[in-house]
Design a protein around this motif. Structure first.
Motif, PDB file in Angstrom:
ATOM      1  N   ARG A 186       2.969 -32.824 -56.787  1.00  0.00           N
ATOM      2  CA  ARG A 186       2.655 -31.986 -55.618  1.00  0.00           C
ATOM      3  C   ARG A 186       1.554 -32.622 -54.763  1.00  0.00           C
ATOM      4  NH1 ARG A 186       3.744 -26.331 -56.152  1.00  0.00           N
ATOM      5  NH2 ARG A 186       2.707 -26.101 -54.164  1.00  0.00           N
ATOM      6  N   LYS A 241       3.139 -35.386 -52.738  1.00  0.00           N
ATOM      7  CA  LYS A 241       3.885 -34.848 -51.602  1.00  0.00           C
ATOM      8  C   LYS A 241       2.940 -34.406 -50.489  1.00  0.00           C
ATOM      9  CE  LYS A 241       7.508 -31.710 -50.326  1.00  0.00           C
ATOM     10  NZ  LYS A 241       8.749 -31.132 -50.783  1.00  0.00           N
ATOM     11  N   SER A 242       1.867 -33.745 -50.854  1.00  0.00           N
ATOM     12  CA  SER A 242       0.880 -33.297 -49.872  1.00  0.00           C
ATOM     13  C   SER A 242       0.248 -34.496 -49.155  1.00  0.00           C
ATOM     14  CB  SER A 242      -0.195 -32.471 -50.572  1.00  0.00           C
ATOM     15  OG  SER A 242      -1.272 -32.215 -49.719  1.00  0.00           O
ATOM     16  N   THR A 243      -0.067 -35.537 -49.914  1.00  0.00           N
ATOM     17  CA  THR A 243      -0.668 -36.740 -49.330  1.00  0.00           C
ATOM     18  C   THR A 243       0.321 -37.427 -48.397  1.00  0.00           C
ATOM     19  OG1 THR A 243      -2.093 -37.035 -51.250  1.00  0.00           O
ATOM     20  CG2 THR A 243      -1.733 -38.962 -49.865  1.00  0.00           C
ATOM     21  N   GLN A 256       2.747 -36.033 -46.705  1.00  0.00           N
ATOM     22  CA  GLN A 256       2.868 -35.220 -45.492  1.00  0.00           C
ATOM     23  C   GLN A 256       1.662 -35.408 -44.578  1.00  0.00           C
ATOM     24  OE1 GLN A 256       3.431 -31.367 -47.256  1.00  0.00           O
ATOM     25  NE2 GLN A 256       5.653 -31.594 -47.372  1.00  0.00           N
ATOM     26  N   ARG A 257       0.476 -35.478 -45.174  1.00  0.00           N
ATOM     27  CA  ARG A 257      -0.736 -35.679 -44.393  1.00  0.00           C
ATOM     28  C   ARG A 257      -0.731 -37.060 -43.742  1.00  0.00           C
ATOM     29  NH1 ARG A 257      -4.993 -37.683 -45.995  1.00  0.00           N
ATOM     30  NH2 ARG A 257      -4.699 -37.323 -48.211  1.00  0.00           N
ATOM     31  N   GLU A 266      -6.699 -27.163 -49.085  1.00  0.00           N
ATOM     32  CA  GLU A 266      -5.391 -26.626 -49.442  1.00  0.00           C
ATOM     33  C   GLU A 266      -4.912 -27.211 -50.775  1.00  0.00           C
ATOM     34  OE1 GLU A 266      -6.016 -28.007 -46.393  1.00  0.00           O
ATOM     35  OE2 GLU A 266      -6.126 -26.148 -45.223  1.00  0.00           O
ATOM     36  N   ASP A 267      -5.187 -28.499 -50.997  1.00  0.00           N
ATOM     37  CA  ASP A 267      -4.819 -29.127 -52.271  1.00  0.00           C
ATOM     38  C   ASP A 267      -5.566 -28.464 -53.427  1.00  0.00           C
ATOM     39  OD1 ASP A 267      -3.128 -30.934 -51.013  1.00  0.00           O
ATOM     40  OD2 ASP A 267      -4.630 -32.535 -50.954  1.00  0.00           O
TER      41      ASP A 267
END
Length: 150
Positions: free
Chosen positions: A36, A39-41, A43-44, A135-136
């Protein structure tokens, strides 16, 4: 709160809870969290935003005032095969290896590099690639709680 302080507080809050899990369950949780975070990284990076929410410095213009490439920056680095997420029973990691790590480090820290051995040295602006956003942190907390209760 800076990134180190957020990470330290998050670690302190969740360590006792996670330590109580069986090794197999802990590894599964850490594996899920690392995926997760990757994925967050990614997207950023696609949005070209630093972990603190500020935008990356845009590409420099050449002497004619035009930008050499309009392509998004670091499209190769954000691919799954380059941005590695790993989990062991007691830790997780997210990062780059080999030449990818060298390139990411130069951009993350805003260092100088000579991409072509015969070319001139280039100063890269700081573009923070890796880091934990608020958020992370919340996502990690939620995943730990969901894993423990669910």
């Amino acid at each position: 709160m800076n990134e180190a302080a957020v990470l330290k507080e998050l670690t302190r809050q969740t360590r006792n809870l996670v330590d109580g899990l069986a090794p197999k369950a802990r590894k599964k949780l850490l594996s899920d969290v690392s995926r997760r975070l990757r994925k967050s990284t990614q997207q950023r990076m696609a949005k070209q935003i630093n972990p603190d929410g500020s935008k990356w410095e845009p590409r420099k213009r050449d002497s004619n005032g035009s930008i050499r490439s309009r392509a998004k920056m670091m499209t190769e680095l954000r691919k799954v095969r380059r941005l590695k997420a790993t989990a062991k029973q007691d830790r997780l990691s997210l990062g780059f290896y080999g030449s990818d790590a060298r390139i990411a480090h130069i951009h993350h820290r805003g260092l100088r590099d000579r991409p072509d051995p015969e070319g001139r040295e280039i100063v890269y602006p700081e573009r923070q690639i890796l880091g934990i956003t608020n958020e992370d942190s919340q996502m990690i907390e939620d995943m730990v709680l969901e894993h423990l209760t669910g």
